[in-house]
Design an enzyme around this catalytic site. Structure first.
Site, PDB file in Angstrom:
ATOM      1  CG  HIS A  69      -0.495   0.308   2.497  1.00 18.55           C
ATOM      2  ND1 HIS A  69      -0.177  -0.664   3.425  1.00 18.55           N
ATOM      3  CD2 HIS A  69      -0.266   1.484   3.101  1.00 18.55           C
ATOM      4  CE1 HIS A  69       0.235  -0.076   4.541  1.00 18.55           C
ATOM      5  NE2 HIS A  69       0.181   1.220   4.369  1.00 18.55           N
ATOM      6  N   GLY A 206       2.719   6.379   9.443  1.00 19.41           N
ATOM      7  CA  GLY A 206       4.095   6.656   9.062  1.00 19.41           C
ATOM      8  C   GLY A 206       5.007   5.460   9.241  1.00 19.41           C
ATOM      9  CB  SER A 208       2.830   1.924   6.243  1.00 23.41           C
ATOM     10  OG  SER A 208       1.534   1.933   6.721  1.00 23.41           O
ATOM     11  N   GLY A 209       5.086  -0.402   6.250  1.00 24.72           N
ATOM     12  CA  GLY A 209       6.196  -0.910   5.465  1.00 24.72           C
ATOM     13  C   GLY A 209       7.395  -1.296   6.308  1.00 24.72           C
TER      14      GLY A 209
END
Ligand SMILES: *[C@@H]1O[C@H](CO)[C@@H](O)[C@H](O)[C@H]1NC(C)=O
Ligand SMILES: *[C@@H]1O[C@H](CO)[C@@H](O)[C@H](O)[C@H]1NC(C)=O
Length: 253
Positions: A69, A206, A208-209
Protein backbone atom coordinates in the site's frame (compact mmCIF):
# COMPACT_ATOMS: atom_id res chain seq x y z
CA UNK A 1 5.55 9.70 5.07
CA UNK A 2 2.97 7.24 4.84
CA UNK A 3 0.82 5.66 7.06
CA UNK A 4 0.06 2.67 8.56
CA UNK A 5 -3.33 2.35 7.16
CA UNK A 6 -5.60 3.26 9.86
CA UNK A 7 -8.50 0.97 9.76
CA UNK A 8 -10.96 0.55 12.48
CA UNK A 9 -13.22 -2.45 12.42
CA UNK A 10 -15.45 -2.44 9.40
CA UNK A 11 -13.89 0.67 7.93
CA UNK A 12 -12.18 0.17 4.63
CA UNK A 13 -8.89 1.87 3.89
CA UNK A 14 -9.01 4.94 1.76
CA UNK A 15 -7.04 4.71 -1.42
CA UNK A 16 -4.43 7.43 -1.58
CA UNK A 17 -4.60 8.07 2.10
CA UNK A 18 -0.89 8.61 2.17
CA UNK A 19 -1.26 11.65 -0.02
CA UNK A 20 -2.25 13.66 3.01
CA UNK A 21 -0.11 16.71 3.80
CA UNK A 22 3.48 15.80 4.77
CA UNK A 23 3.06 16.94 8.35
CA UNK A 24 0.69 14.09 8.89
CA UNK A 25 3.19 11.60 7.64
CA UNK A 26 6.41 12.22 9.43
CA UNK A 27 5.60 9.93 12.22
CA UNK A 28 6.97 7.18 14.44
CA UNK A 29 6.14 4.47 16.81
CA UNK A 30 3.67 5.53 19.47
CA UNK A 31 5.37 5.83 22.81
CA UNK A 32 8.41 3.95 21.63
CA UNK A 33 12.02 4.76 22.43
CA UNK A 34 14.69 6.33 20.26
CA UNK A 35 17.07 3.88 18.69
CA UNK A 36 20.83 3.91 19.07
CA UNK A 37 22.63 4.94 15.86
CA UNK A 38 23.62 1.54 14.51
CA UNK A 39 21.09 -0.73 16.18
CA UNK A 40 18.82 -1.16 13.14
CA UNK A 41 21.07 -0.89 10.09
CA UNK A 42 18.50 -2.62 7.88
CA UNK A 43 15.95 0.19 8.27
CA UNK A 44 15.01 2.01 5.09
CA UNK A 45 13.06 5.24 4.78
CA UNK A 46 11.07 5.03 1.56
CA UNK A 47 10.31 8.37 -0.03
CA UNK A 48 7.33 8.23 -2.38
CA UNK A 49 7.12 11.13 -4.79
CA UNK A 50 7.22 14.45 -2.96
CA UNK A 51 4.51 13.88 -0.40
CA UNK A 52 4.60 10.38 1.01
CA UNK A 53 6.87 8.04 2.88
CA UNK A 54 6.96 4.61 4.39
CA UNK A 55 9.32 2.39 6.29
CA UNK A 56 11.06 -0.56 4.69
CA UNK A 57 14.05 -2.83 5.25
CA UNK A 58 17.03 -4.04 3.29
CA UNK A 59 17.03 -7.77 2.44
CA UNK A 60 19.75 -7.68 -0.24
CA UNK A 61 22.19 -4.90 -0.99
CA UNK A 62 19.91 -3.75 -3.83
CA UNK A 63 16.49 -4.88 -2.56
CA UNK A 64 14.15 -3.31 0.01
CA UNK A 65 10.88 -4.84 1.19
CA UNK A 66 7.97 -2.62 2.16
CA UNK A 67 4.16 -2.69 2.18
CA UNK A 68 2.24 -2.86 -1.12
CA UNK A 69 0.00 0.00 0.00
CA UNK A 70 3.07 2.27 -0.02
CA UNK A 71 2.91 2.41 -3.79
CA UNK A 72 1.11 5.40 -5.22
CA UNK A 73 1.99 5.08 -8.90
CA UNK A 74 4.35 8.00 -8.89
CA UNK A 75 7.32 7.63 -11.15
CA UNK A 76 10.03 8.28 -8.58
CA UNK A 77 10.80 6.58 -5.32
CA UNK A 78 13.99 6.81 -3.30
CA UNK A 79 15.20 4.93 -0.28
CA UNK A 80 17.34 6.40 2.45
CA UNK A 81 19.60 3.99 4.31
CA UNK A 82 21.79 4.58 7.35
CA UNK A 83 19.48 7.27 8.73
CA UNK A 84 18.76 7.63 12.39
CA UNK A 85 17.23 11.07 12.31
CA UNK A 86 16.43 13.65 9.67
CA UNK A 87 17.60 16.58 11.76
CA UNK A 88 20.87 17.03 9.88
CA UNK A 89 22.28 15.15 6.89
CA UNK A 90 24.96 12.72 8.03
CA UNK A 91 27.90 11.11 6.23
CA UNK A 92 26.46 7.64 6.80
CA UNK A 93 23.27 8.32 4.81
CA UNK A 94 22.82 6.60 1.47
CA UNK A 95 20.05 7.80 -0.85
CA UNK A 96 19.36 5.44 -3.73
CA UNK A 97 16.70 5.62 -6.40
CA UNK A 98 14.29 2.71 -6.83
CA UNK A 99 14.70 1.16 -10.28
CA UNK A 100 11.61 -1.07 -10.19
CA UNK A 101 8.89 -1.80 -7.71
CA UNK A 102 6.87 -5.00 -7.69
CA UNK A 103 3.66 -5.08 -5.72
CA UNK A 104 2.28 -8.48 -4.82
CA UNK A 105 -0.11 -9.35 -7.69
CA UNK A 106 -2.87 -10.27 -5.23
CA UNK A 107 -2.58 -7.13 -3.11
CA UNK A 108 -6.10 -6.09 -2.20
CA UNK A 109 -6.34 -2.39 -1.47
CA UNK A 110 -9.66 -2.74 0.28
CA UNK A 111 -8.60 -5.13 3.01
CA UNK A 112 -4.81 -4.93 2.60
CA UNK A 113 -4.46 -8.64 2.03
CA UNK A 114 -1.02 -9.55 0.59
CA UNK A 115 0.42 -6.19 1.63
CA UNK A 116 3.97 -6.68 0.41
CA UNK A 117 6.11 -4.92 -2.21
CA UNK A 118 9.65 -5.42 -3.37
CA UNK A 119 11.82 -2.47 -4.39
CA UNK A 120 14.78 -3.12 -6.65
CA UNK A 121 17.32 -0.33 -6.28
CA UNK A 122 19.22 1.35 -9.08
CA UNK A 123 22.49 0.26 -7.45
CA UNK A 124 23.57 -1.81 -4.48
CA UNK A 125 23.96 -0.10 -1.13
CA UNK A 126 27.37 0.00 0.47
CA UNK A 127 27.14 -2.28 3.49
CA UNK A 128 28.84 -1.02 6.65
CA UNK A 129 28.12 -0.39 10.36
CA UNK A 130 25.11 1.78 9.51
CA UNK A 131 23.70 -0.16 6.57
CA UNK A 132 23.14 -3.93 6.56
CA UNK A 133 20.63 -6.54 5.46
CA UNK A 134 18.23 -8.44 7.70
CA UNK A 135 17.43 -12.13 7.50
CA UNK A 136 14.09 -13.39 6.16
CA UNK A 137 12.26 -16.29 7.85
CA UNK A 138 12.00 -19.81 6.43
CA UNK A 139 8.96 -20.43 4.25
CA UNK A 140 5.90 -21.11 6.39
CA UNK A 141 7.86 -20.79 9.62
CA UNK A 142 5.31 -20.65 12.45
CA UNK A 143 5.58 -17.96 15.07
CA UNK A 144 3.79 -18.42 18.35
CA UNK A 145 1.88 -15.92 20.46
CA UNK A 146 4.11 -14.61 23.21
CA UNK A 147 7.17 -14.28 20.96
CA UNK A 148 9.00 -11.05 21.75
CA UNK A 149 9.48 -8.85 18.70
CA UNK A 150 9.96 -5.18 17.97
CA UNK A 151 9.14 -2.69 15.30
CA UNK A 152 10.64 0.65 14.30
CA UNK A 153 9.74 3.62 12.21
CA UNK A 154 9.70 7.34 11.73
CA UNK A 155 5.93 7.39 12.22
CA UNK A 156 3.82 9.23 14.77
CA UNK A 157 4.82 9.11 18.39
CA UNK A 158 1.44 10.11 19.71
CA UNK A 159 -1.98 11.09 18.49
CA UNK A 160 -0.74 14.43 17.15
CA UNK A 161 2.98 14.21 17.51
CA UNK A 162 5.48 13.67 14.75
CA UNK A 163 9.15 12.92 14.93
CA UNK A 164 12.16 13.01 12.63
CA UNK A 165 13.95 10.40 14.71
CA UNK A 166 13.76 6.67 14.27
CA UNK A 167 11.75 5.17 17.11
CA UNK A 168 11.32 1.58 18.18
CA UNK A 169 8.82 -0.35 20.27
CA UNK A 170 8.47 -3.87 21.57
CA UNK A 171 5.64 -5.78 19.94
CA UNK A 172 4.74 -9.18 21.25
CA UNK A 173 3.08 -11.61 18.84
CA UNK A 174 -0.48 -12.19 20.06
CA UNK A 175 -3.11 -14.70 19.04
CA UNK A 176 -4.88 -14.47 15.70
CA UNK A 177 -8.19 -14.41 17.53
CA UNK A 178 -7.38 -10.98 19.02
CA UNK A 179 -7.05 -9.52 15.53
CA UNK A 180 -10.04 -11.45 14.20
CA UNK A 181 -12.22 -9.94 16.92
CA UNK A 182 -11.02 -6.51 16.10
CA UNK A 183 -10.63 -6.49 12.33
CA UNK A 184 -13.22 -8.29 10.23
CA UNK A 185 -10.79 -8.55 7.33
CA UNK A 186 -8.00 -10.27 9.29
CA UNK A 187 -6.65 -13.35 7.45
CA UNK A 188 -4.27 -15.46 9.56
CA UNK A 189 -2.62 -17.04 6.49
CA UNK A 190 -1.33 -13.77 5.13
CA UNK A 191 -1.37 -11.59 8.24
CA UNK A 192 0.29 -11.63 11.65
CA UNK A 193 -1.21 -10.10 14.79
CA UNK A 194 1.15 -8.30 17.19
CA UNK A 195 1.00 -5.79 20.02
CA UNK A 196 -0.23 -6.70 23.46
CA UNK A 197 -3.43 -4.75 24.16
CA UNK A 198 -2.26 -4.20 27.73
CA UNK A 199 0.95 -2.50 26.63
CA UNK A 200 0.67 1.06 25.43
CA UNK A 201 2.96 0.85 22.40
CA UNK A 202 2.19 0.25 18.78
CA UNK A 203 3.02 0.97 15.20
CA UNK A 204 1.33 4.07 13.87
CA UNK A 205 0.85 6.38 10.94
CA UNK A 206 4.10 6.66 9.06
CA UNK A 207 5.36 3.26 10.16
CA UNK A 208 3.78 1.33 7.28
CA UNK A 209 6.20 -0.91 5.46
CA UNK A 210 8.54 -1.16 8.44
CA UNK A 211 9.72 -4.46 9.92
CA UNK A 212 8.53 -6.63 12.79
CA UNK A 213 11.76 -8.23 13.98
CA UNK A 214 11.83 -11.33 16.17
CA UNK A 215 15.14 -12.83 17.22
CA UNK A 216 17.06 -11.14 14.40
CA UNK A 217 14.64 -12.31 11.71
CA UNK A 218 12.06 -10.09 10.01
CA UNK A 219 8.68 -11.80 10.41
CA UNK A 220 6.27 -9.01 9.60
CA UNK A 221 5.66 -5.79 7.65
CA UNK A 222 3.67 -2.99 9.31
CA UNK A 223 0.37 -2.99 7.45
CA UNK A 224 -2.75 -1.74 9.20
CA UNK A 225 -4.30 -1.00 12.55
CA UNK A 226 -6.73 1.18 14.40
CA UNK A 227 -7.11 4.90 14.00
CA UNK A 228 -5.99 5.66 17.54
CA UNK A 229 -2.97 3.39 17.23
CA UNK A 230 -4.04 1.08 20.03
CA UNK A 231 -2.59 -2.46 19.83
CA UNK A 232 -2.79 -5.06 18.45
CA UNK A 233 -2.10 -4.21 14.84
CA UNK A 234 -1.72 -6.16 11.65
CA UNK A 235 1.53 -7.12 9.99
CA UNK A 236 2.03 -8.94 6.69
CA UNK A 237 3.09 -12.52 7.54
CA UNK A 238 6.38 -12.68 5.61
CA UNK A 239 6.92 -16.45 6.00
CA UNK A 240 3.87 -16.97 3.78
CA UNK A 241 5.49 -14.95 0.99
CA UNK A 242 8.95 -16.54 0.78
CA UNK A 243 8.20 -18.37 -2.50
CA UNK A 244 6.91 -15.12 -4.04
CA UNK A 245 9.98 -13.19 -2.82
CA UNK A 246 12.38 -15.82 -4.20
CA UNK A 247 10.64 -15.98 -7.54
CA UNK A 248 10.44 -12.20 -7.89
CA UNK A 249 14.12 -11.78 -7.03
CA UNK A 250 15.03 -14.29 -9.73
CA UNK A 251 12.95 -12.45 -12.31
CA UNK A 252 14.53 -9.12 -11.40
CA UNK A 253 18.14 -10.27 -11.38
C1 LIG B 1 -6.78 -16.04 3.39
O1 LIG B 1 -5.68 -16.01 2.48
C2 LIG B 1 -5.47 -17.22 1.80
C3 LIG B 1 -4.17 -17.10 1.00
O2 LIG B 1 -4.23 -16.00 0.12
C4 LIG B 1 -6.68 -17.51 0.92
O3 LIG B 1 -6.49 -18.73 0.24
C5 LIG B 1 -7.91 -17.57 1.79
O4 LIG B 1 -9.04 -17.71 0.97
C6 LIG B 1 -8.08 -16.32 2.63
N1 LIG B 1 -9.15 -16.49 3.59
C7 LIG B 1 -10.17 -15.66 3.66
C8 LIG B 1 -11.18 -15.96 4.71
O5 LIG B 1 -10.27 -14.70 2.91
C1 LIG C 1 -1.67 5.20 26.69
O1 LIG C 1 -0.94 6.39 26.93
C2 LIG C 1 -1.67 7.59 26.69
C3 LIG C 1 -0.75 8.76 26.83
O2 LIG C 1 0.20 8.56 27.84
C4 LIG C 1 -2.88 7.64 27.62
O3 LIG C 1 -3.62 8.81 27.37
C5 LIG C 1 -3.74 6.42 27.40
O4 LIG C 1 -4.82 6.40 28.29
C6 LIG C 1 -2.91 5.13 27.56
N1 LIG C 1 -3.72 3.97 27.20
C7 LIG C 1 -3.66 2.83 27.90
C8 LIG C 1 -4.53 1.70 27.39
O5 LIG C 1 -2.95 2.69 28.87
Amino acid sequence: MLLLLLLSTGVLPLAGQFLLPPSVFSAAVIRGEETSPTSRPYMAYVQIGSTGSCGGFLIQEDVVLTAAHCNCNLDKMFVYLGVKDFIEPAHNWQRIQVRRWVQHPDFNNENFDNDIMLLKLLKGAELNDWVATIRLPEANQAISPGTACSTAGWGRTGANTNTDRLQEAEQEVVSDSLCKERFQYYNSTTMLCAGNPHVNKSASQGDSGGPLVCDGVVQGIVSSGTLDGSPPSIYTRISNFIPWITETLQKLS
